[in-house]
Every structure is written in structure tokens, then in C-alpha cells.
Scaffold this motif. Structure first.
Motif, short mmCIF file in Angstrom:
data_model
loop_
_atom_site.label_atom_id
_atom_site.label_comp_id
_atom_site.label_asym_id
_atom_site.label_seq_id
_atom_site.Cartn_x
_atom_site.Cartn_y
_atom_site.Cartn_z
N GLU A 99 0.81 -1.22 0.00
CA GLU A 99 0.00 0.00 0.00
C GLU A 99 0.85 1.27 0.00
O GLU A 99 0.32 2.36 0.22
N ASP A 100 2.15 1.15 -0.22
CA ASP A 100 3.08 2.29 -0.21
C ASP A 100 3.01 3.06 1.10
O ASP A 100 3.04 4.30 1.12
N ARG A 101 2.92 2.34 2.20
CA ARG A 101 2.85 2.96 3.52
C ARG A 101 3.95 2.42 4.44
O ARG A 101 3.76 2.33 5.65
N THR A 102 5.09 2.06 3.88
CA THR A 102 6.14 1.43 4.68
C THR A 102 6.70 2.34 5.75
O THR A 102 7.25 1.86 6.74
N TRP A 103 6.56 3.66 5.60
CA TRP A 103 7.09 4.57 6.63
C TRP A 103 6.41 4.38 7.97
O TRP A 103 6.96 4.76 9.00
N GLU A 104 5.24 3.78 7.97
CA GLU A 104 4.52 3.56 9.23
C GLU A 104 5.22 2.54 10.13
O GLU A 104 5.01 2.55 11.33
N ILE A 105 6.01 1.66 9.55
CA ILE A 105 6.67 0.61 10.34
C ILE A 105 8.11 0.97 10.69
O ILE A 105 8.73 0.35 11.54
N VAL A 106 8.68 2.00 10.07
CA VAL A 106 10.08 2.37 10.28
C VAL A 106 10.26 2.96 11.68
O VAL A 106 9.46 3.77 12.13
N ASP A 107 11.31 2.51 12.36
CA ASP A 107 11.64 3.01 13.69
C ASP A 107 11.83 4.52 13.65
O ASP A 107 12.41 5.05 12.70
N SER A 108 11.38 5.20 14.67
CA SER A 108 11.43 6.66 14.70
C SER A 108 12.85 7.21 14.59
O SER A 108 13.06 8.30 14.06
N SER A 109 13.84 6.46 15.05
CA SER A 109 15.22 6.94 14.97
C SER A 109 15.76 6.94 13.54
O SER A 109 16.76 7.58 13.25
N LEU A 110 15.09 6.23 12.62
CA LEU A 110 15.53 6.16 11.22
C LEU A 110 14.71 7.04 10.29
O LEU A 110 15.10 7.24 9.14
N LYS A 111 13.59 7.54 10.74
CA LYS A 111 12.68 8.27 9.85
C LYS A 111 13.29 9.52 9.24
O LYS A 111 12.97 9.88 8.13
N ASP A 112 14.17 10.19 9.97
CA ASP A 112 14.74 11.44 9.46
C ASP A 112 16.03 11.24 8.67
O ASP A 112 16.55 12.18 8.09
N SER A 113 16.57 10.04 8.68
CA SER A 113 17.87 9.84 8.04
C SER A 113 17.77 8.98 6.80
O SER A 113 17.14 7.93 6.81
N CYS A 114 18.37 9.41 5.75
CA CYS A 114 18.57 8.61 4.53
C CYS A 114 17.32 7.88 4.07
O CYS A 114 17.33 6.66 3.90
#
Length: 149
Positions: A55-70
Motif C-alpha cells: 500500500e506504499d505505507r512502509t514509513w509507518e513501520i520504520v523506527d522513529s530513529s531512522l525516519k529522518d535519516s537517509c
């Protein structure tokens, strides 16, 4: 454990690829696969990631410490992780191909159905359960102490 080992007791080089994919996805989500409490009718961490990927919503599962980097690299690692945990061992890349994928900008294939995910019919049947009986329980009161004899 890879599905071919769980079901048939067969271990192969692709079993290691499956394990690597699990570790990669655990790092990205910040959650352990075996400690994953099924939420929203997802049978496993892989099932939830697969659903969000489709569903192109993979950012929902990414750890918060990685969301702002790369951000492109994180999405690429999710795709590589999903390629590693595909149900069919023949569809999984070799470890040398995984290293190449991680170290280059080559175009990645789309992952296919991962192992250990439920089909929609299983999800619908389980939705009739009471909320407390759905998939897991959290026992925060038990303390286990291992004592050697």
C-alpha cells in the motif's frame, strides 16, 4: 527460521538469506520478530511490513530513529529485506547478490509474497474473535529466573 526448514526440515544457503532478511527488517522496525504482538490482524512482523509495502505505507513501520535519516536507503533496505524473506527459497537472492544490492544503486526487483503471512480469508475468520483472544497476550507480571542444577 526459514519456511523450508520449518515445514520440511531442509536447510540451505537460502535459509541464511531468510534469516538475514529478518534481521534487516528488525533493525528497520526497531522490533523483534519473535516478540511481535500481532496488531490489526497481521500474523507477524513480516505480514505487517508486506501489507504496508503493497500500500506504499512502509514509513509507518520504520523506527522513529531512522525516519529522518537517509529515506531512500531505508526504503531500499525494506525492499531488500522483503526480497530475502520471500516464501519460495528459489526466489530469494543469494547473499552475494544481497551484498551487491546493499552496496550499489542497481534496480531491485519487486518482492513476491513473503513467508509466514496469512491470506485475507484467514484474517477475516479471525476477526470474529473477541479482542482479548485475537492474537496475543501481554503478561507483564511474570518473572522467570533461570537456575542451573
Amino acid at each position: 527460521m526459514s519456511p523450508e526448514y520449518v515445514v520440511f526440515g531442509k536447510f540451505s544457503m537460502k535459509s541464511d538469506v531468510f534469516s538475514f532478511g529478518i534481521i534487516l527488517l528488525e533493525i528497520i522496525t526497531g522490533k523483534k520478530n519473535n516478540g511481535f504482538c500481532q496488531e490489526d490482524f497481521y500474523p507477524s512482523m513480516i505480514g505487517k511490513i508486506w501489507h504496508l509495502w503493497r500500500e506504499d505505507r512502509t514509513w509507518e513501520i520504520v523506527d522513529s530513529s531512522l525516519k529522518d535519516s537517509c529515506s531512500p536507503e531505508v526504503l531500499r533496505c525494506i525492499q531488500i529485506g522483503l526480497l530475502c524473506v520471500q516464501e519460495d527459497a528459489m526466489e530469494r537472492p543469494t547473499m552475494s547478490a544481497v551484498v551487491l544490492m546493499l552496496n550499489s544503486e542497481i534496480c531491485l526487483p519487486s518482492p513476491k509474497q513473503p513467508a509466514f503471512t496469512l491470506r485475507k480469508s484467514s484474517i477475516i475468520r479471525s476477526s470474529s474473535l473477541e479482542p482479548k483472544e485475537r492474537f496475543c497476550s501481554v503478561d507483564e507480571e511474570t518473572i522467570t529466573k533461570v537456575v542451573c542444577r
